[in-house]
Design an enzyme around this catalytic site. Structure first.
Site, PDB file in Angstrom:
ATOM      1  CE  LYS A 113       7.778 -13.912 -10.759  1.00 34.77           C
ATOM      2  NZ  LYS A 113       8.957 -13.297 -11.419  1.00 34.77           N
ATOM      3  CB  VAL A 114       0.404  -8.221 -13.934  1.00 33.94           C
ATOM      4  CG1 VAL A 114      -0.523  -7.018 -13.795  1.00 33.94           C
ATOM      5  CG2 VAL A 114       1.205  -8.154 -15.232  1.00 33.94           C
TER       6      VAL A 114
END
Ligand code: BMP
Length: 233
Positions: free
Chosen positions: A69-70
């Protein structure tokens, strides 16, 4: 053609949130015939490093989705994407709300390195209604515009998956977590328009993970088979 490209076959992705390396590899191998991908998250990486992800990848043939979940400035996000792929990820999740600049960089880089991207448009937990849900449709539009391979949308709110599907069209993959302990019912997300249901605890905590995964895959793959003619029409 991307190596180990994620495609719907059983419609099931296993969120293997087990941090012990050998146990993780064992479960990955047990469920391999019944799932389309193995999803690994930060706790696993913090415990085992990137080498841990490579070790899992080497023992199975499934795509690995790095659920990172950059969410950072473009320059740092780019490094996360690059390293995730170097350490064996075939797909990576991104947090769309961080903005178009970061998303564009990450998606373009992932594609250059033959990996897929899955941008979160709405999360499955109750707190998601506070901030991310109100901008979910905007995020879905951005994912489509930037050419993300997929989005992540909540199995806990299948009616919203249908809204996102209308926005992104049939080309973009939708993976949907939240089945089981979070309240989503098996099959509802696929019926609402998702391509994959992401299931973690119900499988890796089961006494027989392979049997559990097989049961879910049987239900989900039947839904996919029924939908296929509609999509091709
Ligand atoms: P479980 O089936 O045990 O609830 O696991 C769900 C998995 O999906 C976890 O790995 C979690 O990090 C992930 N996930 C989620 O639950 N909701 C989201 O909105 C996005 C996720 O990646």
């Amino acid at each position: 053609m991307k190596s180990r490209e994620l495609k719907p076959r059983t419609g099931l992705i296993h969120a293997l949130d087990v941090v012990e390396l050998e146990k993780c590899i064992k479960i990955a191998q047990q469920v391999e015939p019944f799932v389309d991908a193995i999803k690994l998250s930060w706790p696993f990486i913090l415990k085992n490093g990137g080498e841990g992800m490579l070790a899992v990848r080497d023992r199975i043939e499934l795509p690995i989705v790095a659920c990172f979940k950059v969410v950072d400035i473009p320059e740092v996000s780019r490094d996360i994407v690059k390293l995730a792929i170097q350490y064996g990820a075939n797909g990576i999740t991104l947090q769309g709300f961080v903005g178009t600049d970061t998303m564009k960089e990450c998606i373009e880089l992932a594609h250059r390195l033959s990996a897929q991207t899955f941008m979160v448009t709405e999360m499955s937990h109750p707190g998601a209604v506070e901030f991310i849900q109100p901008v979910g449709e905007k995020l879905a539009k951005m994912a489509k515009q930037l050419g993300s391979d997929g989005i992540v949308a909540p199995a806990t709110r299948p009616e919203n998956i249908t809204r996102y599907r209308k926005i992104v069209g049939n080309e973009i993959l939708i993976m949907s977590p939240g089945v089981g302990p979070q309240g989503g019912q098996l099959g509802d997300a696929l019926q609402a328009g998702a391509n994959f249901e992401v299931i973690g605890r119900r499988i890796y905590l089961a006494s027989d993970p392979a049997k559990e995964a097989e049961q879910y895959a049987n239900v989900l793959s039947k839904i996919i088979e029924k939908k296929q003619p509609l999509l091709e029409a």
